[in-house]
Enzyme design. Structure first.
Site, PDB file in Angstrom:
ATOM      1  N   TYR A 119      -1.723  -0.818  10.254  1.00  0.00           N
ATOM      2  CA  TYR A 119      -1.724  -0.807   8.856  1.00  0.00           C
ATOM      3  C   TYR A 119      -0.352  -0.264   8.200  1.00  0.00           C
ATOM      4  CZ  TYR A 119      -3.899  -1.068   4.245  1.00  0.00           C
ATOM      5  OH  TYR A 119      -4.115  -1.416   2.821  1.00  0.00           O
ATOM      6  N   SER A 132       0.801  -1.060  -0.006  1.00  0.00           N
ATOM      7  CA  SER A 132      -0.070   0.028   0.016  1.00  0.00           C
ATOM      8  C   SER A 132       0.965   1.266   0.065  1.00  0.00           C
ATOM      9  CB  SER A 132      -0.962  -0.061   1.334  1.00  0.00           C
ATOM     10  OG  SER A 132      -1.596   1.161   1.439  1.00  0.00           O
TER      11      SER A 132
END
Length: 267
Positions: free
Chosen positions: A141, A128
């Site tokens: 995350y 990501s």
């Protein structure tokens, strides 16, 4: 024609990748955690829980028995998570580490012996933009996605003598059902993340198309959209500006959080 395995292939970016690989004429095995799921016409489906070493071993056996090996492994399965460090639970940390980071580790470990024997292969790990830039309120995350970037870079060097290519994909927010996987105690974070995902102008199909171009070029770092690229370049080349932007985000979050707490006179 390549032999391709995609994890998380039942929805979102995984499904878009499966569809586009099939359209290009490749042999594709779509995998996901569901016992049964419909794969696009031209693809096959197999259940694969990325948390299970046994499922990974069974996937290796399937590829060797049905295809004689594998050309392209896309470790794409993952969940959304996040929250303030003092709000998000350790159970949620354990969950996202097990799926988003260790799921990729298990996939790489399972298929690396195959690729070494073949002296060929390509591993593509979905990370990501959060693996490159690290906004506040996203500790878990950011951490797992940065881990996927680090793992990918390590393997790009480690497997180079075997002619195995490694890539890592780092998109920013795009429209998908990823927000449905968010759990945990920081509900304010859920709301903000869902809005960013659902209001993004980018589709999974657009991201998948850019990813496939990057794979074809054997790029290590595939940044498939302009916002992610700008954020990464800002951090690298204009660090004071990047830090100010991140701290503004944190300050807005502080104001919102404190605004939800009743003052002493209201109690």
């Amino acid at each position: 024609m390549s032999r391709v395995l995609v994890t998380g292939g039942a929805s979102g970016l995984g499904l878009a990748l499966v569809q586009q690989f099939v359209a290009e004429g490749h042999e594709v095995l779509s995998t996901d955690v569901a016992a049964e799921a419909s794969a696009p016409a031209g693809a096959q489906y197999r259940r694969l829980d990325v948390r299970s070493a046994e499922d990974w071993a069974a996937a290796v056996t399937w590829c060797e028995q049905n295809w004689g090996g594998l050309d392209l492994l896309l470790n794409n399965a993952g969940i959304a998570t996040g929250g303030r460090i003092d709000v998000e639970s350790l159970d949620e940390w354990d969950r996202v580490v097990d799926i988003n980071l260790m799921g990729v580790v298990r996939g790489c470990r399972a298929f690396t012996p195959v690729f070494k024997r073949q002296r060929s292969g390509h591993i593509v790990n979905t990370a990501s933009a959060a693996g490159l830039v690290h906004p506040p309120m996203m500790s878990s995350y950011n951490t797992v996605k940065a881990g996927v970037v680090a793992l990918s870079e390590t393997l790009s060097h480690e497997l180079h003598p075997y002619d195995v290519t490694v890539s890592v994909v780092c998109p920013s927010f795009f429209r998908t059902n990823l927000a449905d996987s968010i759990q945990g105690e920081d509900t304010a974070m859920w709301t903000a993340a869902r809005q960013l995902i659902e209001k993004s102008p980018r589709t999974a199909e657009e991201i998948a198309a850019a990813v496939i171009i990057g794979i074809g070029m054997k790029q290590f770092l595939i940044i498939p959209d302009r916002p992610a690229l700008l954020a990464w370049r800002t951090k690298r080349f204009a660090r004071p500006l990047y830090d100010r932007q991140m701290r503004r985000i944190a300050e807005r979050a502080r104001v919102r959080a404190e605004g939800q707490v009743p003052s002493a006179g209201d109690e």
